[in-house]
Design a protein around this motif. Sequence first.
Motif, PDB file in Angstrom:
ATOM      1  N   LEU A 188       0.813  -1.114   0.036  1.00 38.79           N
ATOM      2  CA  LEU A 188      -0.081  -0.065  -0.009  1.00 38.79           C
ATOM      3  C   LEU A 188       0.947   0.999  -0.103  1.00 38.79           C
ATOM      4  O   LEU A 188       0.658   2.228  -0.932  1.00 38.79           O
ATOM      5  N   ILE A 189       2.045   1.392   0.756  1.00 34.96           N
ATOM      6  CA  ILE A 189       2.682   2.335   0.810  1.00 34.96           C
ATOM      7  C   ILE A 189       3.655   2.701  -0.580  1.00 34.96           C
ATOM      8  O   ILE A 189       3.560   3.565  -1.130  1.00 34.96           O
ATOM      9  N   SER A 190       3.905   1.294  -1.217  1.00 43.71           N
ATOM     10  CA  SER A 190       4.515   1.628  -2.547  1.00 43.71           C
ATOM     11  C   SER A 190       3.580   2.008  -3.396  1.00 43.71           C
ATOM     12  O   SER A 190       4.067   3.072  -4.063  1.00 43.71           O
ATOM     13  N   VAL A 191       2.323   1.980  -3.493  1.00 44.29           N
ATOM     14  CA  VAL A 191       1.447   2.268  -4.412  1.00 44.29           C
ATOM     15  C   VAL A 191       1.160   3.779  -4.062  1.00 44.29           C
ATOM     16  O   VAL A 191       1.047   4.700  -5.065  1.00 44.29           O
ATOM     17  N   GLN A 192       1.016   4.432  -2.970  1.00 41.55           N
ATOM     18  CA  GLN A 192       0.821   5.510  -2.246  1.00 41.55           C
ATOM     19  C   GLN A 192       2.057   6.584  -3.130  1.00 41.55           C
ATOM     20  O   GLN A 192       1.781   7.626  -3.493  1.00 41.55           O
ATOM     21  N   SER A 193       3.437   5.900  -2.747  1.00 45.46           N
ATOM     22  CA  SER A 193       4.462   6.613  -3.154  1.00 45.46           C
ATOM     23  C   SER A 193       4.487   6.785  -4.904  1.00 45.46           C
ATOM     24  O   SER A 193       4.951   7.797  -5.496  1.00 45.46           O
ATOM     25  N   GLN A 194       3.969   5.735  -5.551  1.00 40.20           N
ATOM     26  CA  GLN A 194       4.131   5.905  -6.993  1.00 40.20           C
ATOM     27  C   GLN A 194       3.136   6.801  -7.683  1.00 40.20           C
ATOM     28  O   GLN A 194       3.368   7.475  -8.623  1.00 40.20           O
ATOM     29  N   ILE A 195       1.918   6.806  -7.060  1.00 43.86           N
ATOM     30  CA  ILE A 195       0.696   8.041  -7.358  1.00 43.86           C
ATOM     31  C   ILE A 195       1.409   9.265  -6.799  1.00 43.86           C
ATOM     32  O   ILE A 195       1.145  10.199  -7.989  1.00 43.86           O
ATOM     33  N   TRP A 196       2.018   9.496  -6.086  1.00 39.03           N
ATOM     34  CA  TRP A 196       2.438  10.799  -5.605  1.00 39.03           C
ATOM     35  C   TRP A 196       3.758  11.278  -6.521  1.00 39.03           C
ATOM     36  O   TRP A 196       3.755  12.462  -6.745  1.00 39.03           O
ATOM     37  N   ARG A 197       4.333  10.337  -6.740  1.00 40.72           N
ATOM     38  CA  ARG A 197       5.594  10.517  -7.917  1.00 40.72           C
ATOM     39  C   ARG A 197       4.963  11.046  -9.312  1.00 40.72           C
ATOM     40  O   ARG A 197       5.637  11.817  -9.911  1.00 40.72           O
ATOM     41  N   SER A 198       4.167  10.394  -9.377  1.00 43.19           N
ATOM     42  CA  SER A 198       3.568  10.403 -10.867  1.00 43.19           C
ATOM     43  C   SER A 198       2.596  11.548 -11.160  1.00 43.19           C
ATOM     44  O   SER A 198       2.591  12.315 -12.152  1.00 43.19           O
TER      45      SER A 198
END
Length: 270
Positions: free
Chosen positions: A74-84
């Motif tokens: 979940l944290i990985s998905v959050q980070s990817q959305i934030w970066r993109s």
Amino acid sequence: MQAHGYSLRLVNTAAVTQYDGLKYSGDHHDAFHLAHLMRLGILPTGHIYPKTQRAIRDLLRRRLSLVRAASTQLISVQSQIWRSTDMRIPSTTLRRAGFELPSVDDYTLQAIQAGLTVYHVMQEEIDALEQSAHQAVKLTKDFEILQTIRGIGKILGLTIMLETGDIHRFASAGNFASYCRCVDSKRKSNGKKKGEGNAKAGNKYLSWAFSEAAHFAVRYEPLAQRFYERKKAKTNGIIAIRVIARKLARACWMMLKHQQPYEARLMFPG
């Protein structure tokens, strides 16, 4: 062997030190040395959990590993959305089924969907493990007493109950708190700190359980929250949480030892 009436000792071989000056060592001499340590009362041994509870205890340990893995996804998905997209989406929003993903390129969208799919599959397994644990474990008076603490729910209560075992094997509240890794590891001489001991000695699952209970206590227990704010102002948030975890561990020892419900005012006076 226990079923046949034998008295067993689970020896912590890593903590047994042999005399370095020995010229010869073998099975016979090692057994004699262990018997000598046991006769002196200094043989380091571990607790043998009842056979009927080991499988359920291991089931909850597996659940914990899945919870950590799901949180990582979940944290990985959050980070990817934030970066993109430069959007910070709360985890509670991501957990909901049917969440509408932000507008991104196809490859990023596929990566996000893969992470969320893995998370939801793990969550289904976590729910199944929790249901099995509740059905298998016979809820005792100890479990009911632990439930009187604000911040300890069913899963934390089961974890503490199964990982602790017989509370009478701990001579004092301090011994139990140390076993839960809620006590600092220090070496002192003449009132001065000379180093640190083995900080990992103890039960890591109880350490996690009481840390989680401390966070929930700060959220739902007003007296614990006031104590946390005072302690945090003098030190920092991490130390304040660990202090509350130690208080809860000591409280659990007293409650289980004397079969008394929890009283917050005794742990957090003023």
